[in-house]
Design an enzyme around this catalytic site. Structure first.
Site, PDB file in Angstrom:
ATOM      1  N   ARG A 138      48.597  47.549  66.635  1.00 22.77           N
ATOM      2  CA  ARG A 138      49.899  47.120  66.117  1.00 22.77           C
ATOM      3  C   ARG A 138      49.780  46.214  64.901  1.00 22.77           C
ATOM      4  NH1 ARG A 138      53.630  46.438  71.507  1.00 22.77           N
ATOM      5  NH2 ARG A 138      53.520  48.634  72.085  1.00 22.77           N
ATOM      6  N   ASP A 189      67.777  39.906  69.935  1.00 26.80           N
ATOM      7  CA  ASP A 189      66.355  40.239  70.062  1.00 26.80           C
ATOM      8  C   ASP A 189      65.591  39.312  69.122  1.00 26.80           C
ATOM      9  OD1 ASP A 189      64.888  42.946  71.355  1.00 26.80           O
ATOM     10  OD2 ASP A 189      63.709  41.893  69.827  1.00 26.80           O
TER      11      ASP A 189
HETATM   12  C1  SAM Z   1      61.024  46.964  76.056  1.00 27.53           C
HETATM   13  S1  SAM Z   1      62.294  46.254  75.096  1.00 27.53           S
HETATM   14  C2  SAM Z   1      63.642  46.289  76.270  1.00 27.53           C
HETATM   15  C3  SAM Z   1      64.926  46.832  75.651  1.00 27.53           C
HETATM   16  C4  SAM Z   1      66.090  46.974  76.634  1.00 27.53           C
HETATM   17  N1  SAM Z   1      66.448  45.701  77.194  1.00 27.53           N
HETATM   18  C5  SAM Z   1      65.769  47.971  77.703  1.00 27.53           C
HETATM   19  O1  SAM Z   1      65.543  47.588  78.853  1.00 27.53           O
HETATM   20  O2  SAM Z   1      65.737  49.170  77.411  1.00 27.53           O
HETATM   21  C6  SAM Z   1      61.822  44.524  75.078  1.00 27.53           C
HETATM   22  C7  SAM Z   1      62.470  43.731  73.942  1.00 27.53           C
HETATM   23  O3  SAM Z   1      62.281  42.331  74.192  1.00 27.53           O
HETATM   24  C8  SAM Z   1      62.120  41.701  72.951  1.00 27.53           C
HETATM   25  N2  SAM Z   1      61.497  40.382  73.108  1.00 27.53           N
HETATM   26  C9  SAM Z   1      60.201  40.104  73.426  1.00 27.53           C
HETATM   27  N3  SAM Z   1      60.002  38.775  73.429  1.00 27.53           N
HETATM   28  C10 SAM Z   1      61.188  38.199  73.117  1.00 27.53           C
HETATM   29  C11 SAM Z   1      61.624  36.853  72.972  1.00 27.53           C
HETATM   30  N4  SAM Z   1      60.787  35.817  73.131  1.00 27.53           N
HETATM   31  N5  SAM Z   1      62.914  36.628  72.643  1.00 27.53           N
HETATM   32  C12 SAM Z   1      63.769  37.665  72.477  1.00 27.53           C
HETATM   33  N6  SAM Z   1      63.424  38.957  72.602  1.00 27.53           N
HETATM   34  C13 SAM Z   1      62.141  39.224  72.923  1.00 27.53           C
HETATM   35  C14 SAM Z   1      61.269  42.691  72.157  1.00 27.53           C
HETATM   36  O4  SAM Z   1      61.362  42.482  70.764  1.00 27.53           O
HETATM   37  C15 SAM Z   1      61.840  44.043  72.597  1.00 27.53           C
HETATM   38  O5  SAM Z   1      62.778  44.555  71.703  1.00 27.53           O
END
Ligand code: SAM
Length: 292
Positions: A55, A163
């Site tokens: 990545r 996000d």
């Molecule tokens: C796998 S996706 C989940 C998307 C959606 N909630 C779903 O379940 O389909 C995880 C998301 O969490 C976000 N994320 C990770 N760490 C984070 C943080 N500290 N604060 C906010 N968002 C975060 C990532 O950027 C990513 O877009």
């Protein structure tokens, strides 16, 4: 293009490590793991070594570096690169109506009672999609809500979609998705997506009627939150899976403070917790109700 043989410092290679395009040492890995934890709460175990390499490599390519050591030095001196690093490291997999039982529950226990006036509370319906990725989750929520709102009704309904990753948020705000993304969308909800203006038949865009319900913002869940209001429902699904237990526990405690009594917290299928938060009652599959 860099020649692999010259780009890889041989001293950095363990015997069974693959030859790599960029020199990537143990110290590089540990330092990036530390940054991800510190700035995003993301815990990366040893098994994520290749994932980190793959990545972050795209940042090295974009910036013209030959070794992670150079990239680390650049990161240390350019605060703006931290955002690109976090964008590169985060996992963004999502889809419309993912874990659809949550949306059935949300429709019958949150949307319908609010719209029918059985449970108006403060007169506002507030929903938070925390970790919304490219937007499929908040657009699903918006479509579910919109379908229940009688046309012409003026109700105070808002979905906050946040996000940490600014790349995915940009895609979410554009709200345009390839046709195959709609395979998981039940027929009646397809009405809220329409052909894009340029006449392309390859994608559909979220209609204004659902867009208007959503506000997209960048928000880091492990930092301060710039609001004090409470939500009828918080969706934080498949996000905490990347956090360690203390971070996850602290985050759930903060969510509880931001859920209206009787409101709901929806989490991902592999994120259940047991007995650690007495204010929450398990009422369905990975669905929790804040006690009144
Ligand atoms: C796998 S996706 C989940 C998307 C959606 N909630 C779903 O379940 O389909 C995880 C998301 O969490 C976000 N994320 C990770 N760490 C984070 C943080 N500290 N604060 C906010 N968002 C975060 C990532 O950027 C990513 O877009």
């Amino acid at each position: 293009m860099h020649n692999t043989a010259t780009a890889v410092a041989l001293g950095d290679l363990a015997a069974n490590e693959p030859a790599r395009e960029f020199a990537f040492s143990d110290a590089d890995f540990r330092s990036l793991v530390q940054l991800a934890r510190e700035h995003a709460g993301i815990a990366l175990s040893e098994s994520k070594r290749n994932l980190v390499y793959t990545r972050v490599s795209r940042r090295l390519r974009a910036l013209g570096f030959t070794a992670f050591k150079e990239y680390r030095a650049y990161l240390a001196e350019n605060a703006g690169e931290l955002e690109s690093f976090i964008n590169a490291i985060s996992t963004n997999l999502t889809k419309f109506f993912r874990e659809s039982h949550h949306f059935d529950h949300f429709r019958s226990q949150v949307a319908v009672p609010f719209i029918n006036g059985q449970r108006r509370g403060d007169g506002r319906l507030r929903v938070w999609s925390a970790g919304c990725s490219t937007g499929e989750e908040p657009y699903t929520l918006a479509a579910v809500l919109r379908r229940e709102i009688p046309s012409g009704a003026r109700l105070d309904v808002r979905i906050l979609a946040t996000d940490i990753d600014t790349d995915v948020l940009g895609k979410a705000a554009r709200g345009i998705y390839p046709l195959n993304a709609f395979e998981s969308v039940p027929r009646p909800y397809l009405d809220y997506f329409e052909p894009v203006g340029d006449g392309s038949k390859e994608s559909l865009a979220a209609a204004e009627s659902i867009r208007s319900l959503i506000v997209f913002r960048r928000l880091n869940l492990i930092e301060q939150w710039p609001f004090r209001g409470k939500f009828d429902a918080i969706f934080c699904r498949n996000v905490m899976i990347y956090f360690d237990n203390p971070t996850k526990t602290a985050l759930i405690d903060r969510f509880i403070q931001h859920i209206k009594p009787g409101g709901f917290l929806y989490i991902g299928h592999s994120e259940s917790f047991h007995g650690t938060h007495s204010e929450l009652q398990l009422v369905g599959r990975t669905t929790y109700r804040r006690k009144a």
